[in-house]
Scaffold this motif. Sequence first.
Motif, PDB file in Angstrom:
ATOM      1  N   GLY A 853       0.799  -1.217   0.000  1.00 25.25           N
ATOM      2  CA  GLY A 853       0.000   0.000   0.000  1.00 25.25           C
ATOM      3  C   GLY A 853       0.839   1.278   0.000  1.00 25.25           C
ATOM      4  N   GLU A 854       2.156   1.186   0.331  1.00 25.55           N
ATOM      5  CA  GLU A 854       3.016   2.368   0.268  1.00 25.55           C
ATOM      6  C   GLU A 854       3.392   2.636  -1.195  1.00 25.55           C
ATOM      7  OE1 GLU A 854       6.347   2.274   2.873  1.00 25.55           O
ATOM      8  OE2 GLU A 854       5.222   1.376   4.538  1.00 25.55           O
ATOM      9  N   THR A 855       3.975   3.890  -1.471  1.00 22.46           N
ATOM     10  CA  THR A 855       4.393   4.216  -2.840  1.00 22.46           C
ATOM     11  C   THR A 855       5.911   4.191  -2.924  1.00 22.46           C
ATOM     12  OG1 THR A 855       4.395   6.580  -2.342  1.00 22.46           O
ATOM     13  CG2 THR A 855       2.378   5.652  -3.268  1.00 22.46           C
ATOM     14  N   ALA A 856       6.394   3.823  -4.090  1.00 23.22           N
ATOM     15  CA  ALA A 856       7.834   3.784  -4.332  1.00 23.22           C
ATOM     16  C   ALA A 856       8.081   4.017  -5.829  1.00 23.22           C
ATOM     17  CB  ALA A 856       8.424   2.454  -3.894  1.00 23.22           C
ATOM     18  N   LYS A 857       9.288   4.405  -6.170  1.00 27.19           N
ATOM     19  CA  LYS A 857       9.634   4.673  -7.556  1.00 27.19           C
ATOM     20  C   LYS A 857       9.679   3.375  -8.341  1.00 27.19           C
ATOM     21  CE  LYS A 857      12.391   8.814  -6.660  1.00 27.19           C
ATOM     22  NZ  LYS A 857      13.718   9.441  -6.782  1.00 27.19           N
ATOM     23  N   PRO A 858       9.165   3.384  -9.523  1.00 28.53           N
ATOM     24  CA  PRO A 858       9.270   2.188 -10.357  1.00 28.53           C
ATOM     25  C   PRO A 858      10.735   1.790 -10.517  1.00 28.53           C
ATOM     26  CG  PRO A 858       7.777   3.770 -11.338  1.00 28.53           C
ATOM     27  CD  PRO A 858       8.441   4.467 -10.196  1.00 28.53           C
ATOM     28  N   GLY A 859      10.935   0.471 -10.412  1.00 27.34           N
ATOM     29  CA  GLY A 859      12.295  -0.015 -10.544  1.00 27.34           C
ATOM     30  C   GLY A 859      13.063  -0.043  -9.257  1.00 27.34           C
ATOM     31  N   SER A 860      12.485   0.556  -8.195  1.00 28.15           N
ATOM     32  CA  SER A 860      13.182   0.528  -6.918  1.00 28.15           C
ATOM     33  C   SER A 860      13.055  -0.856  -6.294  1.00 28.15           C
ATOM     34  CB  SER A 860      12.606   1.603  -5.985  1.00 28.15           C
ATOM     35  OG  SER A 860      11.254   1.349  -5.718  1.00 28.15           O
ATOM     36  N   ARG A 861      13.789  -1.116  -5.251  1.00 23.09           N
ATOM     37  CA  ARG A 861      13.858  -2.445  -4.651  1.00 23.09           C
ATOM     38  C   ARG A 861      12.862  -2.587  -3.494  1.00 23.09           C
ATOM     39  NH1 ARG A 861      19.418  -3.396  -2.169  1.00 23.09           N
ATOM     40  NH2 ARG A 861      18.425  -2.524  -0.311  1.00 23.09           N
ATOM     41  N   VAL A 862      12.265  -3.786  -3.453  1.00 20.78           N
ATOM     42  CA  VAL A 862      11.401  -4.156  -2.318  1.00 20.78           C
ATOM     43  C   VAL A 862      12.045  -5.353  -1.628  1.00 20.78           C
ATOM     44  CG1 VAL A 862       9.139  -4.962  -1.573  1.00 20.78           C
ATOM     45  CG2 VAL A 862       9.330  -3.310  -3.469  1.00 20.78           C
ATOM     46  N   ASP A 863      12.310  -5.196  -0.365  1.00 22.61           N
ATOM     47  CA  ASP A 863      12.858  -6.303   0.416  1.00 22.61           C
ATOM     48  C   ASP A 863      11.696  -7.124   0.989  1.00 22.61           C
ATOM     49  OD1 ASP A 863      15.467  -5.456  -0.046  1.00 22.61           O
ATOM     50  OD2 ASP A 863      15.517  -4.205   1.766  1.00 22.61           O
ATOM     51  N   VAL A 864      11.726  -8.464   0.763  1.00 20.73           N
ATOM     52  CA  VAL A 864      10.676  -9.338   1.312  1.00 20.73           C
ATOM     53  C   VAL A 864      11.307 -10.318   2.299  1.00 20.73           C
ATOM     54  CG1 VAL A 864       9.154  -9.107  -0.665  1.00 20.73           C
ATOM     55  CG2 VAL A 864      10.864 -10.884  -0.678  1.00 20.73           C
TER      56      VAL A 864
END
Length: 871
Positions: A853-864
């Motif tokens: 639900g948060e926003t981030a720049k396309p192509g940025s990294r998401v840690d799971v």
Amino acid sequence: MSAQKTKPAGILGAIAGLFGFSALAGVLVTVMVTPAIAITGMTASTSISIFENLPNFIELNRQVERNTIYAMQDGKPKKIATIFQQNREEVGWDQISEHAKNALTSGEDRRFYEHGGVDVAAVVRAAVGNTVSGGIQSGASTLTMQLVKNIFVQQALEIEDAEERKAAYQEAIDPEGFDRKLREMRLAISLEKKYSKQEILLAYLNIAGFGGNTYGIEAAAERYYKTTAAKLTPAQAASLIAIVQYPGLRSLDDPEHYGPNQERRDQILTRMLQDKKLTQEEYDEAIATPVDETTVTLRNPSNGCRSAHEYGRQWCDYIRKSIEDLESLGATPEERAANWARGGYKIYTSLDLNLNKIAQDSVWANANGREDRFRLGAASTSVEVGTGWIITMAQNKTFDDSPEAADQWTKSAVNFNTDKAYGGSNGFRPGSTMKPFTLLAWLKAGRGLNEVVDANEKTYDLTEFKHCEGPLGGVWELGNDAGESGSRTVVDGTVGSVNIVFAEMAKQLNLCDISGIAESLGVHSANGAELKDQNPSFILGSSDDNVAPLTMAAAYAAIANKGVYCEPRAVVKIIDPQGEELPGQKKDCREALDPAVAAAGIYAMQRAMANYGANPGDGIPIFGKTGTTDDAIQTWVMGATTKVATATWVGNISGEQNLRRISATGYWPFYADVRHQIAQPIIRAINAKYGGDQFPAVEPKFFNGANAPRVPGGIIGSSLDGARAALAAVGLGFNHGGEVDSDMPVGTVAASNPAPGSRVALGSTVTVYTSNGSQIGVEVPDVVGQSFDDARGTLSGAGFEVREVCVPADRGDEDEDEDDENGNGNGNGNGNGNGNDNDGDFGRVVAQNPGGGETAKPGSRVDVGVLRESC
């Protein structure tokens, strides 16, 4: 003449002569208290009255002599010219051979050391002889009386008015003049009272005429025997003394005179033997020496600048025309000229003959003085930085000031390097060599090298230009030599010599400020006038200001000298006729320009000089500027190091031949390029001798200007139109550089170059970039609870980069961690049914960052975070 042949008129003349000399004898007897001759009281009284009323004061003044001019060669003085009205060099007693002194007394006055100025016995004998001859044929002149006569002759020759000079000369030599003879006797007596015999004899040997324009024993020895007075042999000395009474008959400059000269010489030698002033051996050797072409070695005296050293003729003329400036020669210009005319001075100058030979040869080789299709002129001169010493002066025409040379194109009496007062030149239009003065005025006003101005050709309304005396009027149509357009920085405009760039700069200044800079650096018209700055074309060197190369060399030397101008000078020292050393031209320097301004101007001109053929490329830092007038009528190139500045001009002496359309060879180089071929070897040779240092660094403020604007910060986030307006408001140009990735709204300004807040030169262009919106944030999917593979697919599909972070099972929750601490369970279920409630969650996402639900720049990294049995 026999008595039988005496005519009645001759008898009367003889009687008068007898009476006259008898009366004179009475005077002499009475005055000298020598009662050797009986006379009547009446005759003595009358004669004494006449005699005492004559002037009785005369001095042995310095006579007219030769002047000599010296240059420097291989570090030593080298005589390059002799200038005189009379070819004479006075010498001292010890500089004259004893044979010459003895020949004079034996030949002309054997009782010289016995009488008191007048030989009374000789006077009486002459009176008798004149009575017999019927006229004054013998004057019984002593050497002292002859000296008096020569003094009057010299005084007559120095009279400027031709008619007065002729009359005075005739009076001085009048062979029938009883009054003259009486005056000579009276003055001879006064000389003998005041001066020693040695002083009188020396004065005679220095004043006597030896034929033509040769005066004095030293000049005569040089002219007829190529020796000095000190080295004269008995035969030579007697032969020279034989000349003095009848130079028109016995001088050695004509072979027809050899016979009469030898006859008189032999008489003198015989008397010298009789007077025991020669040994028999010396006499025999001298008598056996013929007077002919085997013994006479005639040397024509070189007089004037036409006869000067081949590489110093124009220089000689420049020195000659500078005499009235030499304060050591007198208190006033008139006194200096008079002293120079009297002569006896040795002038030591700054010309370097070695370098001037290179300069002169280069001019001759590249600008043929024989060019007959048009009046081609060329000149080059060099001035030492910091002193003003002129070290070279060359031109393509051979110096010749004779009337015959006026119609010969290869010769000229005009020195193209100098002002009219010092060589007759009216100067030449300097073209773009004048542009640096606008540059310097621009920098002095706080403007910057990197400022940008319009370079497009245009027609100016002259009211746009400012002048200290009021508004200008008219129009000025101006183009660029190479058709340049667009905009240019000041540096680029200087390197390219773009006319409009300098006109635009001048428009933002005051024309008086520009001319003031130039004049402070010594720039003036060749006729001495101030610059005609009410016509803005003067900034381009295309107005009516004609300047001399020497003027421009001194100006550029001042720029190289950190803004300190030194008046050009040439005379290092003077030796006067008494052998005393006098000062030459004093160093005359003044601060004309801020050193920091000079350094900034040099920076731009260094970049210009880098492109010139005149640059020798020898590693010595150098700056300069070319100049070409309309239609290439006149061309210039300037070059200056920290040591020497050189100005070279090639152009039309008269007429308007376009130098870009004519070549000496029929192909390259055209005469418009010859300036570089002339200047390069000269500058290279000067650099090899003088070297050169780095120029001072430029203060940062001179790049962008003291009041350089900053790029407005408010343009970020604005529209293109808003950014354009904001930049224009502070004097900056606008350019759209395209889109960039940005999280700002699409189409808004996301960045600029230079960046906001940067200080930049006025007129500089700022490039702005608009956002393409590619970096605007998107919602991150929530993948907690999904298997890692499903989560990775979900996030990648949304355009994110995925990174797995291992979460060990024993850290799954706080209760399990506590059980683990009690040993009731280890929380590391492996899915094998070991009794762990989480065993079925291994491999599933238990956390993520950024969260769902948060926003981030396309192509940025998401840690799971993925639950694992162990990590």
